[in-house]
Scaffold this motif. Sequence first.
Motif, PDB file in Angstrom:
ATOM      1  N   THR A 146      36.036  34.953  42.592  1.00 58.71           N
ATOM      2  CA  THR A 146      36.310  36.247  41.969  1.00 58.71           C
ATOM      3  C   THR A 146      37.115  37.136  42.912  1.00 58.71           C
ATOM      4  N   GLU A 147      36.744  37.127  44.186  1.00 60.37           N
ATOM      5  CA  GLU A 147      37.474  37.945  45.153  1.00 60.37           C
ATOM      6  C   GLU A 147      38.905  37.455  45.342  1.00 60.37           C
ATOM      7  N   SER A 148      39.114  36.158  45.273  1.00 56.02           N
ATOM      8  CA  SER A 148      40.481  35.647  45.402  1.00 56.02           C
ATOM      9  C   SER A 148      41.338  36.102  44.231  1.00 56.02           C
ATOM     10  N   VAL A 149      40.761  36.190  43.054  1.00 53.95           N
ATOM     11  CA  VAL A 149      41.495  36.691  41.893  1.00 53.95           C
ATOM     12  C   VAL A 149      41.758  38.188  42.043  1.00 53.95           C
ATOM     13  N   ARG A 150      40.766  38.916  42.529  1.00 54.61           N
ATOM     14  CA  ARG A 150      40.961  40.361  42.707  1.00 54.61           C
ATOM     15  C   ARG A 150      42.125  40.645  43.655  1.00 54.61           C
ATOM     16  N   VAL A 181      47.247  35.438  33.322  1.00 55.03           N
ATOM     17  CA  VAL A 181      46.294  34.407  33.745  1.00 55.03           C
ATOM     18  C   VAL A 181      47.039  33.272  34.430  1.00 55.03           C
ATOM     19  N   ALA A 182      48.185  32.888  33.892  1.00 53.97           N
ATOM     20  CA  ALA A 182      48.974  31.814  34.498  1.00 53.97           C
ATOM     21  C   ALA A 182      49.443  32.200  35.900  1.00 53.97           C
ATOM     22  N   VAL A 233      39.952  31.713  36.196  1.00 57.00           N
ATOM     23  CA  VAL A 233      40.599  33.018  36.295  1.00 57.00           C
ATOM     24  C   VAL A 233      40.024  33.971  35.254  1.00 57.00           C
ATOM     25  N   ARG A 234      39.883  33.496  34.034  1.00 54.09           N
ATOM     26  CA  ARG A 234      39.351  34.360  32.964  1.00 54.09           C
ATOM     27  C   ARG A 234      37.935  34.823  33.302  1.00 54.09           C
TER      28      ARG A 234
END
Length: 233
Positions: free
Chosen positions: A13-17, A33-34, A47-48
Amino acid sequence: MNAPATASRAARTESVRTAVYAHFAATGGAPTVADLAARTGLPSSGVRSALDALHDHRDLVLDPREPERIVMAHPFASVPLGFSVMGRGTLWWGGCAWDSFAVPHLLTDEPDVLVATRCPACGTPHAWVVGRQAPPPGDQVAHFLTPVRHIWDDVVHACAHQRLFCSAACVHDWLEDTGLTPGYLMDLPTLWRLARGWYAGRMEPGYVRRDPASAASYFADVGLRGPFWGLGN
């Protein structure tokens, strides 16, 4: 869920943030998302899931009609809410007066930015060069409609009503025309101080949002006190 699995999920989650913020900073727009899957190496489903968790934790705002679309990742926005913020090579939508003034403090490779808007009351255009050293000159005032404790009741509405006006007289006229209840009025130096350190560290891994006590302390330090800035129920 066991501790290692929880830690792994938190790391994803942090990597996505951080990827969301890096994309906004570099391009001025929200990643898809891609985009995030390519940057993080996570599958689209991961990712979602991370975006949902970040929305629930108030780290970003997803469009309720298009759940994969990021509307805001403060201080960045993907929709026009009254402000444009121009750097040396990038143009951002400013989510509000607060966020627009925060951009040069968050992006240390931007010595200053040009913040532009129109007075909501009379339509007069305004622009300021906002940097990190001192507030920009000007007699304009910021008006915040929504008390802090209610911002997240409808965060897009609250941000859209943190605006800059020619003067207190224009704020009065706008409130008369809209029938809205007066909020909080501040000058440009106070707005600049509010924006200066609010998002410190948000671009970096491990960022933790302020809890109510530390937020209240921050507001008091920049000269904002009273019920409007209280975070209690």
